[in-house]
Design a protein around this motif. Sequence first.
Motif, PDB file in Angstrom:
ATOM      1  N   MET A  50       0.834  -1.210   0.000  1.00 38.88           N
ATOM      2  CA  MET A  50       0.000   0.000   0.000  1.00 38.88           C
ATOM      3  C   MET A  50       0.868   1.258   0.000  1.00 38.88           C
ATOM      4  O   MET A  50       0.620   2.194  -0.772  1.00 38.88           O
ATOM      5  CB  MET A  50      -0.915  -0.026   1.227  1.00 38.88           C
ATOM      6  N   CYS A  51       1.886   1.295   0.854  1.00 35.76           N
ATOM      7  CA  CYS A  51       2.751   2.478   0.930  1.00 35.76           C
ATOM      8  C   CYS A  51       3.506   2.691  -0.383  1.00 35.76           C
ATOM      9  O   CYS A  51       3.643   3.828  -0.843  1.00 35.76           O
ATOM     10  CB  CYS A  51       3.746   2.346   2.088  1.00 35.76           C
ATOM     11  N   VAL A 131      -2.243   7.884   6.118  1.00 34.71           N
ATOM     12  CA  VAL A 131      -1.791   8.980   6.979  1.00 34.71           C
ATOM     13  C   VAL A 131      -0.281   9.187   6.859  1.00 34.71           C
ATOM     14  O   VAL A 131       0.189  10.323   6.736  1.00 34.71           O
ATOM     15  CB  VAL A 131      -2.191   8.704   8.454  1.00 34.71           C
ATOM     16  N   SER A 132       0.485   8.099   6.885  1.00 33.15           N
ATOM     17  CA  SER A 132       1.943   8.259   6.877  1.00 33.15           C
ATOM     18  C   SER A 132       2.461   8.776   5.534  1.00 33.15           C
ATOM     19  O   SER A 132       3.383   9.592   5.497  1.00 33.15           O
ATOM     20  CB  SER A 132       2.640   6.951   7.255  1.00 33.15           C
ATOM     21  N   ASP A 144       8.984   7.232   0.088  1.00 35.99           N
ATOM     22  CA  ASP A 144       9.648   5.949  -0.174  1.00 35.99           C
ATOM     23  C   ASP A 144      10.612   5.574   0.947  1.00 35.99           C
ATOM     24  O   ASP A 144      10.858   4.396   1.191  1.00 35.99           O
ATOM     25  CB  ASP A 144      10.419   5.996  -1.493  1.00 35.99           C
ATOM     26  N   ASP A 145      11.183   6.581   1.617  1.00 40.52           N
ATOM     27  CA  ASP A 145      12.180   6.320   2.651  1.00 40.52           C
ATOM     28  C   ASP A 145      11.579   6.140   4.041  1.00 40.52           C
ATOM     29  O   ASP A 145      12.208   5.534   4.907  1.00 40.52           O
ATOM     30  CB  ASP A 145      13.194   7.474   2.716  1.00 40.52           C
ATOM     31  N   THR A 146      10.407   6.684   4.274  1.00 38.46           N
ATOM     32  CA  THR A 146       9.910   6.741   5.654  1.00 38.46           C
ATOM     33  C   THR A 146       8.683   5.873   5.932  1.00 38.46           C
ATOM     34  O   THR A 146       8.546   5.336   7.028  1.00 38.46           O
ATOM     35  CB  THR A 146       9.530   8.189   6.014  1.00 38.46           C
ATOM     36  N   THR A 147       7.802   5.732   4.982  1.00 38.12           N
ATOM     37  CA  THR A 147       6.493   5.163   5.319  1.00 38.12           C
ATOM     38  C   THR A 147       6.505   3.666   5.609  1.00 38.12           C
ATOM     39  O   THR A 147       5.848   3.217   6.548  1.00 38.12           O
ATOM     40  CB  THR A 147       5.481   5.442   4.200  1.00 38.12           C
ATOM     41  N   ILE A 148       7.231   2.887   4.838  1.00 37.06           N
ATOM     42  CA  ILE A 148       7.199   1.438   5.040  1.00 37.06           C
ATOM     43  C   ILE A 148       7.773   1.066   6.409  1.00 37.06           C
ATOM     44  O   ILE A 148       7.145   0.278   7.137  1.00 37.06           O
ATOM     45  CB  ILE A 148       7.902   0.698   3.887  1.00 37.06           C
TER      46      ILE A 148
END
Length: 171
Positions: A50-51, A131-132, A144-148
Motif C-alpha cells: 500500500m505504501c 496517513v503516513s 519511499d524512505d519513511t512510510t514502510i
Amino acid sequence: MLPLLMALSLLQMVSGSVLETFEETLLVYPSLLVLVPVQIGTAGNLASIMCARLSTQFHLGTFELHPSNPDVRANVGAVLALALTIFSLVGVAAWAIGRVLGGSLAFWQVFAISMLSGLALALLVITLSLVSVTASFRLGYDPDDTTIPIVTNVCDVVGVLILFAVTRLVL
C-alpha cells in the motif's frame, strides 16, 4: 532520519516485550503460536504494498487524499481483497499445524481469530498507510524512505495486541 530510526528501534523492543507477555497463552495454544509471525508478517507485506503504491502516485502527481479518488479506492479494495484471501488461508493452515502439534482449538475458533484479527490489521494498514504517506510528503520527507518502516513497525506492536484482543473475544 536518525530520530525516526531510533524511535522505530524502541518500538521494536516494545513489540518483543508485548509478545513476551502472551508467552503462556502461546504455549497452551500452538495454533496461535503459528498465527503470530504470519499475521504480523502479512500485515507488514500489505503495508509495504500500500505504501509503495501510494508513494508512486505521489511522485507521479496523481495522488489526492480524498474518498472519491478512484486510485485510493482501488488500493483500499486491493488490500482488503488480499487480506480476505490470505488471512482465510492462514487460518486454515494455522489450525492444521496446531492440530499436528497437539492443539485443542476448534477450526472455527482459529479461523475466526485469523479472519477478525487479519481484517482489523488490514484496516489499520490502510489507515496508517494513507496517513503516513500524506504526512511524510507534507513534512518534506520522501515517502519511499519513511512510510514502510513506520507502518510495518507499528503493525508489529499493534498486530500482537489485536491478535490477542480477538483471541480473548473468541475463546
